[in-house]
Design a protein around this motif. Structure first.
Motif, PDB file in Angstrom:
ATOM      1  N   ILE A   7     -83.811 -53.825  25.525  1.00 15.28           N
ATOM      2  CA  ILE A   7     -84.262 -54.987  24.765  1.00 15.28           C
ATOM      3  C   ILE A   7     -84.897 -55.982  25.733  1.00 15.28           C
ATOM      4  CG2 ILE A   7     -82.604 -54.757  22.886  1.00 15.28           C
ATOM      5  CD1 ILE A   7     -80.923 -56.965  24.242  1.00 15.28           C
ATOM      6  N   GLU A   8     -85.775 -56.801  25.222  1.00 15.32           N
ATOM      7  CA  GLU A   8     -86.434 -57.816  26.040  1.00 15.32           C
ATOM      8  C   GLU A   8     -85.882 -59.180  25.656  1.00 15.32           C
ATOM      9  OE1 GLU A   8     -90.980 -58.898  27.392  1.00 15.32           O
ATOM     10  OE2 GLU A   8     -90.584 -57.207  26.064  1.00 15.32           O
ATOM     11  N   ALA A  20     -81.139 -68.244  35.512  1.00 13.95           N
ATOM     12  CA  ALA A  20     -81.787 -67.900  34.247  1.00 13.95           C
ATOM     13  C   ALA A  20     -81.493 -66.442  33.878  1.00 13.95           C
ATOM     14  CB  ALA A  20     -83.290 -68.140  34.338  1.00 13.95           C
ATOM     15  N   ALA A  21     -81.522 -65.543  34.860  1.00 14.36           N
ATOM     16  CA  ALA A  21     -81.201 -64.137  34.606  1.00 14.36           C
ATOM     17  C   ALA A  21     -79.738 -63.986  34.178  1.00 14.36           C
ATOM     18  CB  ALA A  21     -81.481 -63.297  35.848  1.00 14.36           C
ATOM     19  N   TYR A  39     -83.589 -55.841  34.324  1.00 15.53           N
ATOM     20  CA  TYR A  39     -84.818 -55.749  35.105  1.00 15.53           C
ATOM     21  C   TYR A  39     -85.595 -57.047  34.887  1.00 15.53           C
ATOM     22  CZ  TYR A  39     -89.620 -54.413  36.230  1.00 15.53           C
ATOM     23  OH  TYR A  39     -90.887 -54.377  36.736  1.00 15.53           O
ATOM     24  N   ILE A  40     -85.879 -57.753  35.965  1.00 18.44           N
ATOM     25  CA  ILE A  40     -86.647 -58.996  35.868  1.00 18.44           C
ATOM     26  C   ILE A  40     -88.114 -58.617  35.708  1.00 18.44           C
ATOM     27  CG2 ILE A  40     -87.201 -61.215  36.919  1.00 18.44           C
ATOM     28  CD1 ILE A  40     -84.180 -60.789  36.365  1.00 18.44           C
ATOM     29  N   LYS A  60     -85.651 -57.321  30.941  1.00 15.75           N
ATOM     30  CA  LYS A  60     -85.367 -56.161  30.112  1.00 15.75           C
ATOM     31  C   LYS A  60     -83.925 -55.753  30.404  1.00 15.75           C
ATOM     32  CE  LYS A  60     -90.062 -54.594  29.683  1.00 15.75           C
ATOM     33  NZ  LYS A  60     -90.995 -53.490  29.738  1.00 15.75           N
ATOM     34  N   ILE A  61     -83.137 -55.713  29.354  1.00 12.93           N
ATOM     35  CA  ILE A  61     -81.715 -55.386  29.476  1.00 12.93           C
ATOM     36  C   ILE A  61     -81.496 -53.992  28.911  1.00 12.93           C
ATOM     37  CG2 ILE A  61     -79.393 -55.985  28.700  1.00 12.93           C
ATOM     38  CD1 ILE A  61     -80.280 -58.920  28.762  1.00 12.93           C
ATOM     39  N   THR A  62     -80.882 -53.132  29.706  1.00 13.85           N
ATOM     40  CA  THR A  62     -80.594 -51.754  29.303  1.00 13.85           C
ATOM     41  C   THR A  62     -79.122 -51.633  28.977  1.00 13.85           C
ATOM     42  OG1 THR A  62     -82.329 -50.968  30.803  1.00 13.85           O
ATOM     43  CG2 THR A  62     -80.728 -49.330  30.030  1.00 13.85           C
ATOM     44  N   PHE A  63     -78.838 -50.994  27.828  1.00 14.36           N
ATOM     45  CA  PHE A  63     -77.449 -50.791  27.442  1.00 14.36           C
ATOM     46  C   PHE A  63     -77.290 -49.401  26.825  1.00 14.36           C
ATOM     47  CE2 PHE A  63     -79.601 -52.780  23.922  1.00 14.36           C
ATOM     48  CZ  PHE A  63     -79.107 -52.148  22.782  1.00 14.36           C
TER      49      PHE A  63
END
Length: 66
Positions: A7-8, A20-21, A39-40, A60-63
């Motif tokens: 997801i972004e 912020a991250a 991922y920035i 981008k967050i990976t789950f």
């Protein structure tokens, strides 16, 4: 075999890009479980009177989907 989804997320902080991250991950973790990585994608900032006042990240967050 694990199924992963990405997801972004947009987030900001007045302290810095790292903060912020962290904010992005913390907010996403409220509704998304099994976060594996972040991922920035982009970094930006807003400037007022010659000083950075707000740091922004597009991540981008990976789950894992179970």
């Amino acid at each position: 075999m694990a199924i992963l989804k990405v997801i972004e997320v947009l987030a900001n902080s007045n302290k810095g890009w790292e903060d912020a991250a962290k904010n992005a991950v913390a907010q996403a973790a409220k509704s998304v479980k099994n976060i594996r990585s972040v991922y920035i994608n982009e970094q930006s900032a807003t400037v007022d009177d010659g000083k950075i006042v707000d740091y922004r990240v597009n991540v981008k967050i990976t789950f894992e989907v179970k």
